[in-house]
Design a protein around this motif. Sequence first.
Motif, PDB file in Angstrom:
ATOM      1  N   ASP A 161       0.834  -1.207   0.000  1.00  0.00           N
ATOM      2  CA  ASP A 161       0.000   0.000   0.000  1.00  0.00           C
ATOM      3  C   ASP A 161       0.869   1.258   0.000  1.00  0.00           C
ATOM      4  OD1 ASP A 161      -2.326  -1.491   0.000  1.00  0.00           O
ATOM      5  OD2 ASP A 161      -2.585  -1.398   2.182  1.00  0.00           O
ATOM      6  N   ALA A 162       1.981   1.214   0.729  1.00  0.00           N
ATOM      7  CA  ALA A 162       2.893   2.363   0.758  1.00  0.00           C
ATOM      8  C   ALA A 162       3.549   2.558  -0.612  1.00  0.00           C
ATOM      9  CB  ALA A 162       3.956   2.163   1.836  1.00  0.00           C
ATOM     10  N   PHE A 163       3.917   1.464  -1.276  1.00  0.00           N
ATOM     11  CA  PHE A 163       4.453   1.565  -2.633  1.00  0.00           C
ATOM     12  C   PHE A 163       3.446   2.267  -3.536  1.00  0.00           C
ATOM     13  CE2 PHE A 163       7.248  -2.519  -2.278  1.00  0.00           C
ATOM     14  CZ  PHE A 163       8.058  -1.880  -1.360  1.00  0.00           C
ATOM     15  N   ALA A 164       2.183   1.865  -3.404  1.00  0.00           N
ATOM     16  CA  ALA A 164       1.136   2.452  -4.238  1.00  0.00           C
ATOM     17  C   ALA A 164       0.958   3.936  -3.940  1.00  0.00           C
ATOM     18  CB  ALA A 164      -0.185   1.712  -4.028  1.00  0.00           C
ATOM     19  N   ALA A 165       1.095   4.311  -2.663  1.00  0.00           N
ATOM     20  CA  ALA A 165       0.958   5.726  -2.292  1.00  0.00           C
ATOM     21  C   ALA A 165       2.038   6.563  -2.979  1.00  0.00           C
ATOM     22  CB  ALA A 165       1.044   5.888  -0.774  1.00  0.00           C
ATOM     23  N   LEU A 166       3.259   6.032  -3.047  1.00  0.00           N
ATOM     24  CA  LEU A 166       4.335   6.764  -3.713  1.00  0.00           C
ATOM     25  C   LEU A 166       4.109   6.843  -5.217  1.00  0.00           C
ATOM     26  CD1 LEU A 166       5.848   6.666  -0.965  1.00  0.00           C
ATOM     27  CD2 LEU A 166       7.940   6.259  -2.276  1.00  0.00           C
ATOM     28  N   THR A 167       3.783   5.727  -5.831  1.00  0.00           N
ATOM     29  CA  THR A 167       3.603   5.752  -7.284  1.00  0.00           C
ATOM     30  C   THR A 167       2.415   6.620  -7.668  1.00  0.00           C
ATOM     31  OG1 THR A 167       2.365   3.654  -7.136  1.00  0.00           O
ATOM     32  CG2 THR A 167       4.713   3.521  -7.650  1.00  0.00           C
ATOM     33  N   SER A 168       1.400   6.699  -6.811  1.00  0.00           N
ATOM     34  CA  SER A 168       0.263   7.581  -7.083  1.00  0.00           C
ATOM     35  C   SER A 168       0.680   9.042  -7.069  1.00  0.00           C
ATOM     36  CB  SER A 168      -0.852   7.363  -6.047  1.00  0.00           C
ATOM     37  OG  SER A 168      -1.385   6.059  -6.152  1.00  0.00           O
ATOM     38  N   ALA A 169       1.754   9.339  -6.346  1.00  0.00           N
ATOM     39  CA  ALA A 169       2.283  10.706  -6.290  1.00  0.00           C
ATOM     40  C   ALA A 169       3.427  10.901  -7.281  1.00  0.00           C
ATOM     41  CB  ALA A 169       2.762  11.014  -4.880  1.00  0.00           C
ATOM     42  N   ASN A 170       3.549   9.951  -8.236  1.00  0.00           N
ATOM     43  CA  ASN A 170       4.594  10.001  -9.265  1.00  0.00           C
ATOM     44  C   ASN A 170       6.000   9.901  -8.678  1.00  0.00           C
ATOM     45  OD1 ASN A 170       2.725  10.348 -11.463  1.00  0.00           O
ATOM     46  ND2 ASN A 170       2.507  12.487 -10.836  1.00  0.00           N
ATOM     47  N   ALA A 171       6.107   9.171  -7.582  1.00  0.00           N
ATOM     48  CA  ALA A 171       7.411   8.879  -6.996  1.00  0.00           C
ATOM     49  C   ALA A 171       7.688   7.388  -7.149  1.00  0.00           C
ATOM     50  CB  ALA A 171       7.446   9.280  -5.526  1.00  0.00           C
ATOM     51  N   GLU A 172       8.951   7.018  -7.060  1.00  0.00           N
ATOM     52  CA  GLU A 172       9.356   5.628  -7.247  1.00  0.00           C
ATOM     53  C   GLU A 172      10.015   5.116  -5.970  1.00  0.00           C
ATOM     54  OE1 GLU A 172       9.451   2.079  -9.185  1.00  0.00           O
ATOM     55  OE2 GLU A 172       8.596   3.948  -9.959  1.00  0.00           O
ATOM     56  N   PRO A 173       9.419   4.132  -5.284  1.00  0.00           N
ATOM     57  CA  PRO A 173      10.027   3.623  -4.053  1.00  0.00           C
ATOM     58  C   PRO A 173      11.439   3.102  -4.309  1.00  0.00           C
ATOM     59  CG  PRO A 173       7.803   2.757  -4.348  1.00  0.00           C
ATOM     60  CD  PRO A 173       8.171   3.419  -5.633  1.00  0.00           C
ATOM     61  N   SER A 174      12.388   3.563  -3.486  1.00  0.00           N
ATOM     62  CA  SER A 174      13.768   3.099  -3.658  1.00  0.00           C
ATOM     63  C   SER A 174      14.430   2.719  -2.339  1.00  0.00           C
ATOM     64  CB  SER A 174      14.608   4.178  -4.351  1.00  0.00           C
ATOM     65  OG  SER A 174      14.727   5.329  -3.541  1.00  0.00           O
ATOM     66  N   ALA A 175      13.761   2.972  -1.212  1.00  0.00           N
ATOM     67  CA  ALA A 175      14.331   2.617   0.085  1.00  0.00           C
ATOM     68  C   ALA A 175      13.212   2.456   1.107  1.00  0.00           C
ATOM     69  CB  ALA A 175      15.333   3.668   0.558  1.00  0.00           C
ATOM     70  N   ILE A 176      13.430   1.519   2.025  1.00  0.00           N
ATOM     71  CA  ILE A 176      12.501   1.288   3.134  1.00  0.00           C
ATOM     72  C   ILE A 176      13.317   1.378   4.414  1.00  0.00           C
ATOM     73  CG2 ILE A 176      10.813  -0.288   4.167  1.00  0.00           C
ATOM     74  CD1 ILE A 176      10.786  -1.755   1.411  1.00  0.00           C
ATOM     75  N   TYR A 177      12.834   2.169   5.375  1.00  0.00           N
ATOM     76  CA  TYR A 177      13.501   2.277   6.671  1.00  0.00           C
ATOM     77  C   TYR A 177      12.603   1.649   7.727  1.00  0.00           C
ATOM     78  CZ  TYR A 177      15.753   6.134   4.087  1.00  0.00           C
ATOM     79  OH  TYR A 177      16.396   6.907   3.147  1.00  0.00           O
ATOM     80  N   MET A 178      13.192   0.809   8.572  1.00  0.00           N
ATOM     81  CA  MET A 178      12.421   0.179   9.644  1.00  0.00           C
ATOM     82  C   MET A 178      13.339  -0.200  10.792  1.00  0.00           C
ATOM     83  SD  MET A 178      11.641  -3.642   8.098  1.00  0.00           S
ATOM     84  CE  MET A 178      11.073  -3.030   6.512  1.00  0.00           C
ATOM     85  N   HIS A 179      12.724  -0.449  11.963  1.00  0.00           N
ATOM     86  CA  HIS A 179      13.474  -0.921  13.123  1.00  0.00           C
ATOM     87  C   HIS A 179      13.797  -2.408  12.931  1.00  0.00           C
ATOM     88  CE1 HIS A 179      14.318  -2.087  17.301  1.00  0.00           C
ATOM     89  NE2 HIS A 179      14.611  -0.817  17.493  1.00  0.00           N
ATOM     90  N   PRO A 180      14.922  -2.894  13.471  1.00  0.00           N
ATOM     91  CA  PRO A 180      15.244  -4.315  13.355  1.00  0.00           C
ATOM     92  C   PRO A 180      14.137  -5.235  13.870  1.00  0.00           C
ATOM     93  CG  PRO A 180      17.167  -3.116  14.112  1.00  0.00           C
ATOM     94  CD  PRO A 180      16.032  -2.130  14.083  1.00  0.00           C
ATOM     95  N   ARG A 181      13.384  -4.788  14.878  1.00  0.00           N
ATOM     96  CA  ARG A 181      12.261  -5.592  15.379  1.00  0.00           C
ATOM     97  C   ARG A 181      11.236  -5.851  14.288  1.00  0.00           C
ATOM     98  NH1 ARG A 181       8.046  -3.028  19.634  1.00  0.00           N
ATOM     99  NH2 ARG A 181       7.305  -2.091  17.677  1.00  0.00           N
ATOM    100  N   THR A 182      10.988  -4.837  13.480  1.00  0.00           N
ATOM    101  CA  THR A 182      10.012  -4.973  12.401  1.00  0.00           C
ATOM    102  C   THR A 182      10.516  -5.931  11.340  1.00  0.00           C
ATOM    103  OG1 THR A 182       9.307  -2.694  12.794  1.00  0.00           O
ATOM    104  CG2 THR A 182       8.659  -3.691  10.708  1.00  0.00           C
ATOM    105  N   TRP A 183      11.800  -5.825  11.001  1.00  0.00           N
ATOM    106  CA  TRP A 183      12.361  -6.743  10.006  1.00  0.00           C
ATOM    107  C   TRP A 183      12.287  -8.180  10.493  1.00  0.00           C
ATOM    108  CZ3 TRP A 183      13.187  -7.090   5.119  1.00  0.00           C
ATOM    109  CH2 TRP A 183      14.017  -8.083   4.604  1.00  0.00           C
ATOM    110  N   ALA A 184      12.558  -8.404  11.770  1.00  0.00           N
ATOM    111  CA  ALA A 184      12.460  -9.764  12.324  1.00  0.00           C
ATOM    112  C   ALA A 184      11.050 -10.310  12.154  1.00  0.00           C
ATOM    113  CB  ALA A 184      12.863  -9.758  13.795  1.00  0.00           C
TER     114      ALA A 184
END
Length: 297
Positions: A161-184
Amino acid sequence: MTLVTTTAPGQPFAPVEQSQQFFTYLSAQSVALASGVRVIRTNRVALDIPRVNADVSANWTLEATEITPSDPSADLIVATPKKLAALTFVSNELVEDSNPDVLNMIAEGLARSMSLKLDLGFFQGSGTAPEVRGLKNTSGISTISMGTNGAAVSSLDPLLDAFAALTSANAEPSAIYMHPRTWAALTKIKAVSGGQAPVLADPTTGPTGAIQRSIMGVPAYLSSQLPTTESQGSASAASSIYVVEAEELVVVLRDDVKTVVDTSYKFSSDSVAVRATMRADVVVPFPGAVCRITGVL
């Protein structure tokens, strides 16, 4: 002065070496700088960054008829670099006798401290002097909520959904930032209910293969500077995920990390003072290039 310019213990802080060495340290350890954000250097107190808010309009036009003119909309964002600083003391005996070189260790420690604080400002900065304004407090970014009281990630849907929010604004997702807990938590999501293979696993290597730190080809960057103490409804241990087009985020550097070794400040205790400073600001000319997922438990 020999400690600063000629002796072996002071060599890491010599003027020829310090700027490049410390910025290399900073770039290697700062998640923000490593993710591909634009870095603009300036020698000014403030820097005006032009921003186009709307392009010239294009219209279907009949042959040999007047083309309807229009103007782009633009404004300026002002970046005002703020000072980030650290200071420590070490005894002259330790400087003279240490092996490995204590000043090298201090250099690395200062770089870690500065990079972590830069990342904290990049994500969370309030914008109230002397702090920079981080992504969280930038107006105009899009947001996606994990629910009234937050929720743990159980699928990749919020990120899609976040990818879609960026592309809807004519932006291209190129990085995701998250806490290590979230990645786990993301790595524990299974491709098939009851199965063993993680949804993020490489299908060619199976469940025991290495998991690439990316989602749908977009690199994921982990930072402990993203807090796990945010509040959402009844939840008080939430975190955020940011999906961005990194090139649309700007770090303005007035001064690279500079270090000074002073043997006189603590003269009466026979100690050496080591200070590191830099001046930087964070600006987001195009807020549509940032989507924040809130309430991640």
